[in-house]
Design a protein around this motif. Sequence first.
Motif, PDB file in Angstrom:
ATOM      1  N   GLU A 102     -20.162 -40.531  91.905  1.00  0.00           N
ATOM      2  CA  GLU A 102     -21.303 -40.358  92.809  1.00  0.00           C
ATOM      3  C   GLU A 102     -21.728 -38.905  92.872  1.00  0.00           C
ATOM      4  N   ARG A 103     -20.730 -38.010  92.732  1.00  0.00           N
ATOM      5  CA  ARG A 103     -21.035 -36.581  92.840  1.00  0.00           C
ATOM      6  C   ARG A 103     -21.449 -36.033  91.482  1.00  0.00           C
ATOM      7  N   ILE A 104     -22.746 -35.754  91.377  1.00  0.00           N
ATOM      8  CA  ILE A 104     -23.255 -35.246  90.101  1.00  0.00           C
ATOM      9  C   ILE A 104     -24.037 -33.962  90.351  1.00  0.00           C
ATOM     10  N   TYR A 105     -23.690 -32.944  89.613  1.00  0.00           N
ATOM     11  CA  TYR A 105     -24.371 -31.641  89.710  1.00  0.00           C
ATOM     12  C   TYR A 105     -25.201 -31.422  88.451  1.00  0.00           C
ATOM     13  N   TYR A 106     -26.092 -30.432  88.540  1.00  0.00           N
ATOM     14  CA  TYR A 106     -26.985 -30.176  87.402  1.00  0.00           C
ATOM     15  C   TYR A 106     -27.066 -28.683  87.107  1.00  0.00           C
ATOM     16  N   ILE A 107     -27.044 -28.342  85.840  1.00  0.00           N
ATOM     17  CA  ILE A 107     -27.345 -26.956  85.435  1.00  0.00           C
ATOM     18  C   ILE A 107     -28.871 -26.855  85.348  1.00  0.00           C
ATOM     19  N   GLU A 108     -29.405 -25.846  86.000  1.00  0.00           N
ATOM     20  CA  GLU A 108     -30.871 -25.723  86.091  1.00  0.00           C
ATOM     21  C   GLU A 108     -31.383 -24.559  85.225  1.00  0.00           C
ATOM     22  N   ALA A 109     -32.652 -24.696  84.779  1.00  0.00           N
ATOM     23  CA  ALA A 109     -33.306 -23.616  84.033  1.00  0.00           C
ATOM     24  C   ALA A 109     -33.369 -22.365  84.915  1.00  0.00           C
ATOM     25  N   PRO A 110     -33.258 -21.169  84.381  1.00  0.00           N
ATOM     26  CA  PRO A 110     -33.185 -20.858  82.950  1.00  0.00           C
ATOM     27  C   PRO A 110     -31.771 -20.944  82.368  1.00  0.00           C
ATOM     28  N   GLY A 111     -30.842 -21.523  83.132  1.00  0.00           N
ATOM     29  CA  GLY A 111     -29.469 -21.636  82.628  1.00  0.00           C
ATOM     30  C   GLY A 111     -29.379 -22.610  81.462  1.00  0.00           C
ATOM     31  N   THR A 112     -28.542 -22.283  80.506  1.00  0.00           N
ATOM     32  CA  THR A 112     -28.208 -23.255  79.463  1.00  0.00           C
ATOM     33  C   THR A 112     -26.695 -23.325  79.381  1.00  0.00           C
ATOM     34  N   LEU A 113     -26.192 -24.482  79.052  1.00  0.00           N
ATOM     35  CA  LEU A 113     -24.740 -24.662  78.948  1.00  0.00           C
ATOM     36  C   LEU A 113     -24.451 -25.895  78.105  1.00  0.00           C
ATOM     37  N   THR A 131     -24.183 -18.761  71.738  1.00  0.00           N
ATOM     38  CA  THR A 131     -25.619 -18.892  71.460  1.00  0.00           C
ATOM     39  C   THR A 131     -26.201 -20.093  72.208  1.00  0.00           C
ATOM     40  N   ARG A 132     -25.342 -21.008  72.679  1.00  0.00           N
ATOM     41  CA  ARG A 132     -25.820 -22.209  73.373  1.00  0.00           C
ATOM     42  C   ARG A 132     -25.669 -22.126  74.902  1.00  0.00           C
ATOM     43  N   THR A 133     -24.757 -21.288  75.343  1.00  0.00           N
ATOM     44  CA  THR A 133     -24.489 -21.177  76.787  1.00  0.00           C
ATOM     45  C   THR A 133     -24.799 -19.761  77.232  1.00  0.00           C
ATOM     46  N   ASN A 134     -25.749 -19.627  78.148  1.00  0.00           N
ATOM     47  CA  ASN A 134     -26.086 -18.275  78.606  1.00  0.00           C
ATOM     48  C   ASN A 134     -25.390 -17.965  79.943  1.00  0.00           C
ATOM     49  N   ARG A 135     -25.504 -16.721  80.356  1.00  0.00           N
ATOM     50  CA  ARG A 135     -24.803 -16.281  81.564  1.00  0.00           C
ATOM     51  C   ARG A 135     -25.251 -17.064  82.801  1.00  0.00           C
ATOM     52  N   GLU A 136     -26.558 -17.318  82.917  1.00  0.00           N
ATOM     53  CA  GLU A 136     -27.058 -18.088  84.077  1.00  0.00           C
ATOM     54  C   GLU A 136     -26.387 -19.460  84.137  1.00  0.00           C
ATOM     55  N   GLY A 137     -26.346 -20.125  82.989  1.00  0.00           N
ATOM     56  CA  GLY A 137     -25.738 -21.462  82.941  1.00  0.00           C
ATOM     57  C   GLY A 137     -24.260 -21.402  83.275  1.00  0.00           C
ATOM     58  N   ALA A 138     -23.579 -20.417  82.697  1.00  0.00           N
ATOM     59  CA  ALA A 138     -22.132 -20.275  82.921  1.00  0.00           C
ATOM     60  C   ALA A 138     -21.855 -19.986  84.400  1.00  0.00           C
ATOM     61  N   GLU A 139     -22.676 -19.121  85.005  1.00  0.00           N
ATOM     62  CA  GLU A 139     -22.443 -18.780  86.422  1.00  0.00           C
ATOM     63  C   GLU A 139     -22.744 -19.961  87.343  1.00  0.00           C
ATOM     64  N   GLN A 140     -23.753 -20.746  86.978  1.00  0.00           N
ATOM     65  CA  GLN A 140     -24.023 -21.947  87.789  1.00  0.00           C
ATOM     66  C   GLN A 140     -22.819 -22.887  87.752  1.00  0.00           C
ATOM     67  N   LEU A 141     -22.258 -23.068  86.565  1.00  0.00           N
ATOM     68  CA  LEU A 141     -21.086 -23.961  86.461  1.00  0.00           C
ATOM     69  C   LEU A 141     -19.899 -23.382  87.224  1.00  0.00           C
ATOM     70  N   GLN A 142     -19.723 -22.082  87.124  1.00  0.00           N
ATOM     71  CA  GLN A 142     -18.615 -21.414  87.816  1.00  0.00           C
ATOM     72  C   GLN A 142     -18.701 -21.692  89.324  1.00  0.00           C
ATOM     73  N   GLU A 143     -19.914 -21.614  89.847  1.00  0.00           N
ATOM     74  CA  GLU A 143     -20.145 -21.850  91.279  1.00  0.00           C
ATOM     75  C   GLU A 143     -19.810 -23.302  91.663  1.00  0.00           C
ATOM     76  N   ILE A 144     -20.259 -24.233  90.843  1.00  0.00           N
ATOM     77  CA  ILE A 144     -19.992 -25.658  91.100  1.00  0.00           C
ATOM     78  C   ILE A 144     -18.477 -25.905  91.085  1.00  0.00           C
ATOM     79  N   LEU A 145     -17.803 -25.325  90.103  1.00  0.00           N
ATOM     80  CA  LEU A 145     -16.352 -25.544  89.977  1.00  0.00           C
ATOM     81  C   LEU A 145     -15.603 -24.964  91.175  1.00  0.00           C
ATOM     82  N   LYS A 146     -16.058 -23.799  91.619  1.00  0.00           N
ATOM     83  CA  LYS A 146     -15.442 -23.162  92.794  1.00  0.00           C
ATOM     84  C   LYS A 146     -15.565 -24.062  94.004  1.00  0.00           C
ATOM     85  N   GLN A 147     -16.776 -24.593  94.173  1.00  0.00           N
ATOM     86  CA  GLN A 147     -17.056 -25.499  95.282  1.00  0.00           C
ATOM     87  C   GLN A 147     -16.130 -26.710  95.245  1.00  0.00           C
ATOM     88  N   GLU A 148     -15.737 -27.103  94.052  1.00  0.00           N
ATOM     89  CA  GLU A 148     -14.888 -28.283  93.874  1.00  0.00           C
ATOM     90  C   GLU A 148     -13.399 -27.927  93.856  1.00  0.00           C
TER      91      GLU A 148
END
Length: 254
Positions: A102-113, A131-148
């Motif tokens: 049920e819990r689904i998160y999303y990486i948002e533009a301009p992030g790529t991952l 070349t496929r994962t940029n800092r914005e995308g990586a930081e968004q995921l880092q935040e989600i993981l921390k929250q979890e």
Amino acid sequence: MNITQVIVKKPSSSYVNGLTTASLGKADFPRALEQHDKYVAALKTAGVKVKESAAEEAYPDAVFVEDPAIVTNSFAVITRPGADSRKGETTAIEKVLKEFHERIYYIEAPGTLEGGDVLQAENHFYIGLSTRTNREGAEQLQEILKQEGYTASLVEVKEFFHLKTGISYLGEGRVLAAGEFIDHPAFQEYEQITVLPEEEYAANCVRINDEVLIPAGFSDTRKKIEAAGYQVIPLEMSEFQKQDGGLSCLSLRF
Ligand code: CIR
């Protein structure tokens, strides 16, 4: 980590027209299907349930189902692939993951991952900047993981395609490392099995319960993994290697 469920996706006949930087020749579709079937059989041997989602003609690379999502046993993250031709793969995978979480998160533009850049070692996640994962995308995921409740750190990927192209976590505090990740400071705390330069493709392995799935044909790496006490299942991967794909790319495991 006990894995009970795996999601895979059948290769589509468009598979042979997907992205690749390898110069190993055109992939053979019937052979890819055969190798994929054996991969699924190996997963079942390792004791997991396998959900086989339908092939998608519109997305030649969609068989590499690891890239559009990150999944744990309680939540999922829908990524935003760095390759434009792969961005639309998220629609189908989101639908499948909603059957499980049920819990689904999303990486948002301009992030790529892409999931190939995400390596879980117990409760810590390494996120590769590639070349496929940029800092914005990586930081968004880092935040989600921390929250979890997980920890996460970023690692620069300089030579390999994805982070996991060059390093796998085998469990028991042990990694399998090749090239730029051998003796890399980020992975200092782990015991390291090193992969010879001529066997680099074998650095991408998958530990599932009591088995380690490894690509067939890399005898030195196989010997080292067995010597560390693991049971291995070697799998022919030639048709996926031609498209820059490794063993882990073919599944989501949780
Ligand atoms: C691509 O270039 O996106 C695919 N041909 C290969 C993706 C491999 N995925 C992975 O390593 N996780």
